[in-house]
Structure formats: C-alpha cells, structure tokens
Design an enzyme around this catalytic site. Structure first.
Site, PDB file in Angstrom:
ATOM      1  N   GLU A  16       0.743  -1.444  -0.081  1.00 52.56           N
ATOM      2  CA  GLU A  16      -0.066  -0.230  -0.310  1.00 52.56           C
ATOM      3  C   GLU A  16       0.875   1.280   0.154  1.00 52.56           C
ATOM      4  OE1 GLU A  16      -3.288   1.276  -0.306  1.00 52.56           O
ATOM      5  OE2 GLU A  16      -4.767  -0.613   0.344  1.00 52.56           O
ATOM      6  N   ASN A 148     -10.008   5.412   1.768  1.00 52.28           N
ATOM      7  CA  ASN A 148      -9.588   5.465   1.130  1.00 52.28           C
ATOM      8  C   ASN A 148      -9.440   6.981  -0.038  1.00 52.28           C
ATOM      9  OD1 ASN A 148      -7.294   3.244   0.880  1.00 52.28           O
ATOM     10  ND2 ASN A 148      -9.592   1.850   1.141  1.00 52.28           N
ATOM     11  N   ASP A 198      -9.985   1.510  -4.029  1.00 54.58           N
ATOM     12  CA  ASP A 198      -9.158   1.844  -3.680  1.00 54.58           C
ATOM     13  C   ASP A 198      -8.196   3.104  -3.449  1.00 54.58           C
ATOM     14  OD1 ASP A 198      -6.874   0.675  -1.069  1.00 54.58           O
ATOM     15  OD2 ASP A 198      -6.927  -0.632  -1.602  1.00 54.58           O
TER      16      ASP A 198
END
Ligand code: BGC
Ligand code: CA
Length: 289
Positions: A16, A148, A198
C-alpha cells in the site's frame, strides 16, 4: 499505453501507500499487515525495509528528515537511521478497533490520513489533517468504514476521498490556504460485483486514477466522474497507484496477496507493478514540519 510489468516481486500481504520522493528518486511503500516500511529504488532494484511496531497505514516524507507515519494508534515520526517510532498524537484513544489507513500530503505539506474499522464492518472511521505545527484536526467526524483514495486536483480546488465499503468516491471543495473541505458530492459509485475503490492519484491533466480492489484493474476517470479507460492488472487486488520516475511518467501500483478470491491465478500478487500510461503525474510535497 504499454504493458503492465512487475517492478518488484515483493509478495506483500497488503502492499500500500506508494509515494514517489522526487529528491531521493525512490518509491516509499508499506506492507500494512506485515508492519513494514519499504524504500524501493527502481534504478538499482534495491528495496530496503524497516519494521514498524503496529499496522502502518500510510506515510509522508518529512522535510527535516525521516518520515511521518500513520499507524494503528495515531501519527508517529519515524527515524530511518534508528528505526524508532515516536508518537506525535493519537486522535482516537477511545476506538481501539480502528487503525489508520490511506493518507497523503497536500501541496502545502500537511498530512491527511483516514482511520478505518480494522474488522472492516462498522463506519467508525474519520479523516484527519496533521499540520506542520503538529496540531491534529478531525476533518470528517465518523461515518467512514474504510477510508481511501485521498488526492487533490492539479488546481487544488478539489479533494478526492472514498470509503471502500460504501463503494463511493466523493469530491470535496478544497481551500488550500485554510486546509478546509466543504460541499461533499458523490463522484463515482461502484456496482456491488465490480470491486471497490482503493487508493487513487491525479495526473497532470486532472484525471483520477483509482485502484479497483477486487476488480483486477485500475480505472482512469474524468474530473466529472465519467470513466475514461481501464487498465487490466495481473492481480485481483491492486491497492494504490502513484506516479514516479525522473519524468513522473511511470505509474507504480501496489497490490495485496491476502483476502484473494482466486489466489491460484495471480502468482505475483503482493508485487509492485509499473506501466507507462502516456501522461505524467504531479510531484508530491514533503511534510513541512
Ligand atoms: C485497506 C484494506 C482493505 C482494502 C479494501 C485498503 O486500503 O487497507 O484493509 O481491505 O482497502 O478496499
Ligand atoms: Ca488503500
């Protein structure tokens, strides 16, 4: 647009938070669930790593050296030479099931990061802004399950933000001088069987690139929310895109290898992928503290 290739076969659990640092010419990224901070140099192929004491949701590079990281229990400064994390502020001491997730620097060097419900079921998340003077401000008070997609339009008039569980990306009016947001509206909604939003980033043309968790793809949207194009990915759960390279013309994409529906179809899940999308990104700002 050329092919998507694997830049780093990292096998992250939950890769991430990619962030290109123009000064160092490296890609910082994290593995939230392995509790690791990484620094990848695409020229040498070297990937350095540091252990974090908690799940680490996002980071920014501190102008004075080191990093600021948003972990389970708040914002920390992180010293890269000693590997030590020091608490700046825990804005949610009353919510032990929350952790921090996606975060980004705005172009005045403030650090925005959202919290989320770690079991991913309740909307107990909020959105925070950590200022250069280390004061922390709650900008959205609850109602978010998985925060997000934070990023800003090239003219700094719009901030984008999403909740993956709500499958919605919102646009907010953004005032860069005061660092305030207003007038939230729905920009993109994902259908129930179509994956969820995301991480995201904005290119120099003002289009929004969104990693579609569970969707095997990255989408590019016009500023009005209409889909422009989709790029197929070799993994089910791409997590976040970031422009990088000396010309900011490469799009790096992190990915996850946990929580997959079809693990056998994606041997490089958890890797960092790269493509040349034919458009450049916007440099990221370091935390001005
Ligand atoms: C979170 C994951 C979550 C995913 C879903 C990520 O940003 O860190 O925990 O499952 O988003 O969209
Ligand atoms: Ca994310």
């Amino acid at each position: 647009m050329n092919e998507v290739s694997c830049a780093l076969d990292a096998h992250a659990l939950l890769g991430e938070g990619p962030l290109w640092d123009g000064t160092e010419q490296v890609l910082y990224w994290i593995d939230i669930k392995r509790r690791e901070i990484h620094r990848f140099d695409p020229v040498s192929g070297t990937d350095e790593k540091w252990s974090a004491p908690e799940d680490v949701g996002s980071l920014v590079v501190h102008e004075q050296g080191g990093l600021i990281v948003a972990m389970t229990s708040g914002f920390y400064s992180f010293d890269l030479s000693s590997g030590r994390a020091q608490l700046i502020v825990n804005p949610e001491p009353d919510l032990p099931d929350n952790r921090f997730n996606d975060g980004k620097p705005d172009r005045r060097g403030r650090f925005w990061a959202g919290s989320m419900h770690n079991p991913e079921t309740e909307p107990t998340g909020s959105l925070y802004r950590l200022d250069p003077d280390l004061s922390c401000h709650r900008m959205i008070d609850g109602g978010i399950a998985i925060s997000n997609s934070l990023c800003w339009s090239p003219d700094n008039r719009v901030m984008y933000h999403s909740c993956s569980l709500h499958r919605t990306v919102w646009a907010w009016d953004f005032d860069i001088d005061s660092g305030t947001i207003s007038n939230r509206r729905e920009l993109i909604e994902f259908a129930a069987n179509d994956g969820g939003p995301d991480g995201a980033t904005v290119d120099a043309e003002g289009y929004l690139w969104v990693a579609v968790w569970g969707g095997w793809r990255i989408d590019r949207y016009k500023p009005d929310g209409d889909l422009d194009l989709s790029v197929e990915m070799p993994v089910e759960c791409p997590t976040c895109p970031a422009f990088g390279g000396p010309q900011l013309d490469k799009l790096y994409v992190t990915s996850a290898s946990n929580m997959l529906n079809e693990p056998e179809k994606q041997p490089q899940a958890g890797g960092i992928f790269v493509l040349e999308p034919g458009v450049r990104g916007i440099p990221e700002t370091r935390f001005r503290g």
